[in-house]
Design an enzyme around this catalytic site. Structure first.
Site, PDB file in Angstrom:
ATOM      1  N   ASP A  24       0.787  -1.247   0.000  1.00 26.46           N
ATOM      2  CA  ASP A  24       0.000   0.000   0.000  1.00 26.46           C
ATOM      3  C   ASP A  24       0.815   1.292   0.000  1.00 26.46           C
ATOM      4  O   ASP A  24       0.456   2.261   0.713  1.00 26.46           O
ATOM      5  CB  ASP A  24      -0.962   0.012   1.201  1.00 26.46           C
ATOM      6  CG  ASP A  24      -1.917  -1.163   1.216  1.00 26.46           C
ATOM      7  OD1 ASP A  24      -1.893  -1.971   0.275  1.00 26.46           O
ATOM      8  OD2 ASP A  24      -2.702  -1.274   2.180  1.00 26.46           O
ATOM      9  N   LYS A 129      -6.694  -4.874  -2.847  1.00 26.00           N
ATOM     10  CA  LYS A 129      -7.272  -5.586  -1.701  1.00 26.00           C
ATOM     11  C   LYS A 129      -8.308  -4.700  -1.007  1.00 26.00           C
ATOM     12  O   LYS A 129      -8.043  -3.525  -0.738  1.00 26.00           O
ATOM     13  CB  LYS A 129      -6.163  -6.006  -0.733  1.00 26.00           C
ATOM     14  CG  LYS A 129      -5.347  -4.858  -0.150  1.00 26.00           C
ATOM     15  CD  LYS A 129      -4.228  -5.435   0.691  1.00 26.00           C
ATOM     16  CE  LYS A 129      -3.486  -4.391   1.483  1.00 26.00           C
ATOM     17  NZ  LYS A 129      -4.282  -3.501   2.331  1.00 26.00           N
ATOM     18  N   CYS A 162      -1.969  -2.496   7.795  1.00 27.27           N
ATOM     19  CA  CYS A 162      -1.977  -3.416   6.649  1.00 27.27           C
ATOM     20  C   CYS A 162      -0.726  -4.287   6.562  1.00 27.27           C
ATOM     21  O   CYS A 162      -0.801  -5.423   6.095  1.00 27.27           O
ATOM     22  CB  CYS A 162      -2.209  -2.635   5.364  1.00 27.27           C
ATOM     23  SG  CYS A 162      -3.896  -1.992   5.291  1.00 27.27           S
TER      24      CYS A 162
HETATM   25  C1  C5J Z   1      -2.990   0.648   5.569  1.00 26.05           C
HETATM   26  C2  C5J Z   1      -4.705   1.863   6.748  1.00 26.05           C
HETATM   27  N1  C5J Z   1      -2.523   0.421   4.357  1.00 26.05           N
HETATM   28  N2  C5J Z   1      -3.905   2.223   7.738  1.00 26.05           N
HETATM   29  N3  C5J Z   1      -4.230   1.190   5.663  1.00 26.05           N
HETATM   30  O1  C5J Z   1      -2.304   0.406   6.552  1.00 26.05           O
HETATM   31  O2  C5J Z   1      -5.883   2.159   6.755  1.00 26.05           O
END
Ligand code: C5J
Length: 227
Positions: A24, A129, A162
């Site tokens: 991400d 995802k 994540c």
């Molecule tokens: C991720 C989030 N990628 N913190 N998303 O960690 O909402």
């Protein structure tokens, strides 16, 4: 066989059976005007790791090993975003709302893209995802198994959300996991610190951690995977 000095003990792997999973690294989390900032976070903490991530990505590509990028991304009709997720956090902008970089965390919108410094190459796998974990409701597990992958190196954001969720999912599926310490970040430094400790506690209960310098040094001596 490559041996990395890691915590809680040495991590050994073969390039042919190990993948780099980048979680991400999207504009919505890393750049001003995105989802992360709308939640009241200082995104400069996250953007600071981009150069280290880029160095690892370039070295991993040069070694000819598998790269997987993930994006937290929802369908435009939000059918894969339950209210239990959309309503959390009281953000200025919710998932699906229009912001300065397009609709927040919606596939295809500019903010949902990976930052240009780490942009996927056409041959690299990109997994969209809908959850925090990279394995939930995605083809990632099947894809890795098909490619003969047994070990995963992780980097990306955010460490305790994540990244950690994906590592735990991977561990439960039988993959050995290592988190690159300086290639992951949280909006909350204490959460990053705690996650690194949790991952490697109790004899690597979730996985190993190591600095990117250890990996880069090992890769500089390694024979690339034949393509
Ligand atoms: C991720 C989030 N990628 N913190 N998303 O960690 O909402």
């Amino acid at each position: 066989m490559i041996a990395l000095e890691a915590q809680p003990f040495e991590f050994t792997f073969e390039l042919a059976t190990c993948a780099l999973v980048i979680i991400d690294m999207q504009r919505d989390f890393i750049e001003p005007g995105g989802f992360g900032e709308s939640l009241g976070n200082d995104v400069s903490l996250l953007s600071a790791i981009v150069p280290q991530c880029r160095a690892v990505l370039q070295a991993w590509r040069a070694a000819g090993a598998l790269v997987v990028h993930t994006r937290e991304a929802h369908r435009a009709d939000l059918s894969d975003c339950p209210d239990a997720k959309r309503n959390r956090g009281n953000p200025r902008l919710r998932i699906g709302d229009a912001g300065p970089m397009g609709r927040i965390l919606i596939a295809g919108e500019p903010g949902c893209e990976i930052v240009p410094e780490l942009a996927p190459l056409p041959r690299e796998t990109v997994i969209d995802k809908p959850g925090k974990g990279a394995f939930y409701a995605t083809p990632l597990g099947a894809l890795l198994r098909q490619a003969g992958i047994t070990q995963l190196l992780f980097m990306g954001v955010t460490t305790e959300v994540c990244v950690q969720t994906s590592m735990r999912e991977a561990n439960d599926r039988g993959f050995e996991c290592l988190l690159l310490e300086d290639c992951t970040e949280s909006y909350f430094p204490q959460f990053k610190h705690a996650t690194l400790e949790m991952v490697r506690a109790q004899g690597a209960i979730v996985g190993w951690t190591a600095p990117s310098t250890a990996l880069l040094a090992a890769l500089s001596r390694a024979e690339p995977v034949p393509r």
